[in-house]
Design an enzyme around this catalytic site. Sequence first.
Site, mmCIF file in Angstrom:
data_model
loop_
_atom_site.group_PDB
_atom_site.id
_atom_site.type_symbol
_atom_site.label_atom_id
_atom_site.label_comp_id
_atom_site.label_asym_id
_atom_site.label_seq_id
_atom_site.Cartn_x
_atom_site.Cartn_y
_atom_site.Cartn_z
ATOM 1 N N ASP A 58 36.134 40.635 42.449
ATOM 2 C CA ASP A 58 35.261 41.442 41.598
ATOM 3 C C ASP A 58 35.028 40.716 40.282
ATOM 4 O O ASP A 58 35.980 40.320 39.610
ATOM 5 C CB ASP A 58 35.909 42.800 41.303
ATOM 6 C CG ASP A 58 35.024 43.638 40.390
ATOM 7 O OD1 ASP A 58 34.061 44.239 40.890
ATOM 8 O OD2 ASP A 58 35.274 43.662 39.157
ATOM 9 N N TYR A 63 32.454 38.885 32.173
ATOM 10 C CA TYR A 63 33.865 38.462 32.268
ATOM 11 C C TYR A 63 34.008 36.936 32.114
ATOM 12 O O TYR A 63 35.123 36.439 31.968
ATOM 13 C CB TYR A 63 34.491 38.841 33.621
ATOM 14 C CG TYR A 63 34.463 40.303 34.002
ATOM 15 C CD1 TYR A 63 34.175 41.303 33.081
ATOM 16 C CD2 TYR A 63 34.752 40.692 35.316
ATOM 17 C CE1 TYR A 63 34.160 42.642 33.463
ATOM 18 C CE2 TYR A 63 34.739 42.024 35.699
ATOM 19 C CZ TYR A 63 34.438 43.000 34.771
ATOM 20 O OH TYR A 63 34.426 44.304 35.152
ATOM 21 N N LYS A 92 28.008 41.992 38.883
ATOM 22 C CA LYS A 92 27.333 43.157 38.284
ATOM 23 C C LYS A 92 26.179 42.738 37.379
ATOM 24 O O LYS A 92 26.164 41.630 36.834
ATOM 25 C CB LYS A 92 28.354 43.970 37.468
ATOM 26 C CG LYS A 92 29.625 44.272 38.252
ATOM 27 C CD LYS A 92 30.580 45.185 37.524
ATOM 28 C CE LYS A 92 31.921 45.257 38.259
ATOM 29 N NZ LYS A 92 32.884 44.248 37.806
ATOM 30 N N HIS A 125 26.302 47.647 36.234
ATOM 31 C CA HIS A 125 27.610 47.785 35.579
ATOM 32 C C HIS A 125 27.737 49.144 34.863
ATOM 33 O O HIS A 125 28.793 49.779 34.888
ATOM 34 C CB HIS A 125 27.794 46.625 34.586
ATOM 35 C CG HIS A 125 29.213 46.270 34.298
ATOM 36 N ND1 HIS A 125 29.625 44.985 34.064
ATOM 37 C CD2 HIS A 125 30.322 47.028 34.189
ATOM 38 C CE1 HIS A 125 30.932 44.971 33.836
ATOM 39 N NE2 HIS A 125 31.367 46.203 33.901
ATOM 40 N N ASN A 164 30.355 53.181 36.851
ATOM 41 C CA ASN A 164 30.385 54.030 35.653
ATOM 42 C C ASN A 164 29.255 55.060 35.607
ATOM 43 O O ASN A 164 28.767 55.400 34.528
ATOM 44 C CB ASN A 164 30.365 53.161 34.382
ATOM 45 C CG ASN A 164 31.603 52.293 34.281
ATOM 46 O OD1 ASN A 164 32.718 52.792 34.360
ATOM 47 N ND2 ASN A 164 31.423 50.984 34.128
ATOM 48 N N ARG A 220 48.136 47.877 27.669
ATOM 49 C CA ARG A 220 46.691 47.750 27.485
ATOM 50 C C ARG A 220 46.342 47.726 26.021
ATOM 51 O O ARG A 220 46.934 48.467 25.241
ATOM 52 C CB ARG A 220 45.944 48.914 28.145
ATOM 53 C CG ARG A 220 45.984 48.817 29.625
ATOM 54 C CD ARG A 220 45.242 49.924 30.321
ATOM 55 N NE ARG A 220 45.560 49.884 31.735
ATOM 56 C CZ ARG A 220 44.992 49.063 32.586
ATOM 57 N NH1 ARG A 220 44.041 48.260 32.198
ATOM 58 N NH2 ARG A 220 45.360 49.047 33.854
ATOM 59 N N ASN A 264 49.080 36.084 37.819
ATOM 60 C CA ASN A 264 50.456 35.673 38.094
ATOM 61 C C ASN A 264 50.658 35.636 39.608
ATOM 62 O O ASN A 264 50.420 36.624 40.303
ATOM 63 C CB ASN A 264 51.392 36.698 37.428
ATOM 64 C CG ASN A 264 52.835 36.465 37.778
ATOM 65 O OD1 ASN A 264 53.252 36.722 38.906
ATOM 66 N ND2 ASN A 264 53.598 35.998 36.817
ATOM 67 N N ARG A 267 52.970 38.320 41.204
ATOM 68 C CA ARG A 267 52.386 39.674 41.227
ATOM 69 C C ARG A 267 51.185 39.741 42.174
ATOM 70 O O ARG A 267 50.904 40.782 42.757
ATOM 71 C CB ARG A 267 51.990 40.104 39.808
ATOM 72 C CG ARG A 267 53.225 40.397 38.946
ATOM 73 C CD ARG A 267 52.884 41.072 37.637
ATOM 74 N NE ARG A 267 52.375 40.165 36.624
ATOM 75 C CZ ARG A 267 53.112 39.393 35.835
ATOM 76 N NH1 ARG A 267 54.433 39.413 35.955
ATOM 77 N NH2 ARG A 267 52.564 38.616 34.919
ATOM 78 N N ASN A 271 50.844 42.526 44.976
ATOM 79 C CA ASN A 271 49.712 43.444 45.007
ATOM 80 C C ASN A 271 49.014 43.509 46.358
ATOM 81 O O ASN A 271 48.368 44.499 46.677
ATOM 82 C CB ASN A 271 48.696 43.084 43.909
ATOM 83 C CG ASN A 271 49.268 43.304 42.517
ATOM 84 O OD1 ASN A 271 50.321 43.920 42.353
ATOM 85 N ND2 ASN A 271 48.593 42.784 41.509
#
Length: 323
Positions: A58, A63, A92, A125, A164, A220, A264, A267, A271
């Site tokens: 994604d 980004y 997006k 988006h 959204n 966050r 990482n 992780r 995941n």
Amino acid sequence: MAASVQVPKLKLNDGREIPAIALGTYLGFDANGIIRSENHQLRDIVTRAIDLGFRHFDTSPVYHTEGEIGEGVAGKMSAGVVQRGDVFVTTKLWNTHHRREQVPVALRESLKNLDMNYVDLYLMHWPIGVNEDYSNNDVDFMETWRGLEDVQRLGLAKSIGVSNFNQSQLQRLLNESSIKPAVLQIEVHTQMVQAPLVSFAQSQGLVVMGYSPFGSLVERFGAPKPSSQPLLEELAAKYQKTPAQVVLRWLVDRNIIPMPKTVNSKRLQENINIFDFQLEKEDIEKINGLDTGLRFTLPSFWQDHLYYPFEKVENPIPSPFGK
Ligand SMILES: NC(=O)c1ccc[n+]([C@@H]2O[C@H](COP(=O)([O-])OP(=O)(O)OC[C@H]3O[C@@H](n4cnc5c(N)ncnc54)[C@H](OP(=O)(O)O)[C@@H]3O)[C@@H](O)[C@H]2O)c1
């Protein structure tokens, strides 16, 4: 080397299939703006992700990760590990390109970054259009949607959808579109369960993708420190998994595509290792009970926009985009 996980797929309403987990690639932001990948960190994570079984990525032009996703996928294609058709890329349309004729221009730019000739999924988006200087404009998101329909007809995007949108915006889109959206991407985690919007979208045949799946399990920017969540720890012990894996599985068991971000390697493996167990119905209900309606993505600086999708707040935050 860890074995590659066989990720199941969900069926889209346009006949195509979409892998049931995606790697998120938004690297966050700091005082200098959106964080960029350094030393090809993201390309290397995409490469590793493909080895582990991830097939869905994604991204968004905002980004700044489209280029390295393209590099990672291209590397694995030249090594003969995957073909283009095995990989699912979602990107997006950014808010500055909401006029119908701007949509193919924006997507062609993304395709150039990705070094690909199509994306699997192109999402609007936000329902919000802004001018280049980030002042609001009132371009109707239905006009923008016509542009998304155009790029699907042109073969530049295999599937199209939105992100959204709230329920009434989605309802209007369903009423007025020529091509129905295949996907709704929204924030979903244990503080933001989104039961009504998820069931509405799913009842209308859309697949839901859930962003920021870890909610307040992780640190966050600007949010309170991560809190320990005893229920998730209890369930992690019961299923012999980690709290993060329990949360991702809770999404999968609700037919929502989780899109965890990590850079990482350990992780990353954690995941994707969620397809060998299933939560009992009553445990899903217990997790649903953690809902507090807390959004981490709340661009209140846009709250006076005609198509702002969320509830307004008393003290909007300043825009990171200038205006
Ligand atoms: N459509 C939209 O408007 C929208 C908005 C926000 C996000 N998104 C998409 O959704 C993706 C995911 O959302 P997100 O990045 O906000 O949040 P997230 O995936 O819920 O959380 C990312 C954070 O969790 C950490 N993490 C990853 N795996 C972990 C694990 N197993 N245990 C503990 N910590 C772990 C990551 O750190 P490390 O990297 O150090 O592991 C990172 O700090 C984004 O990357 C983006 O692709 C879309």
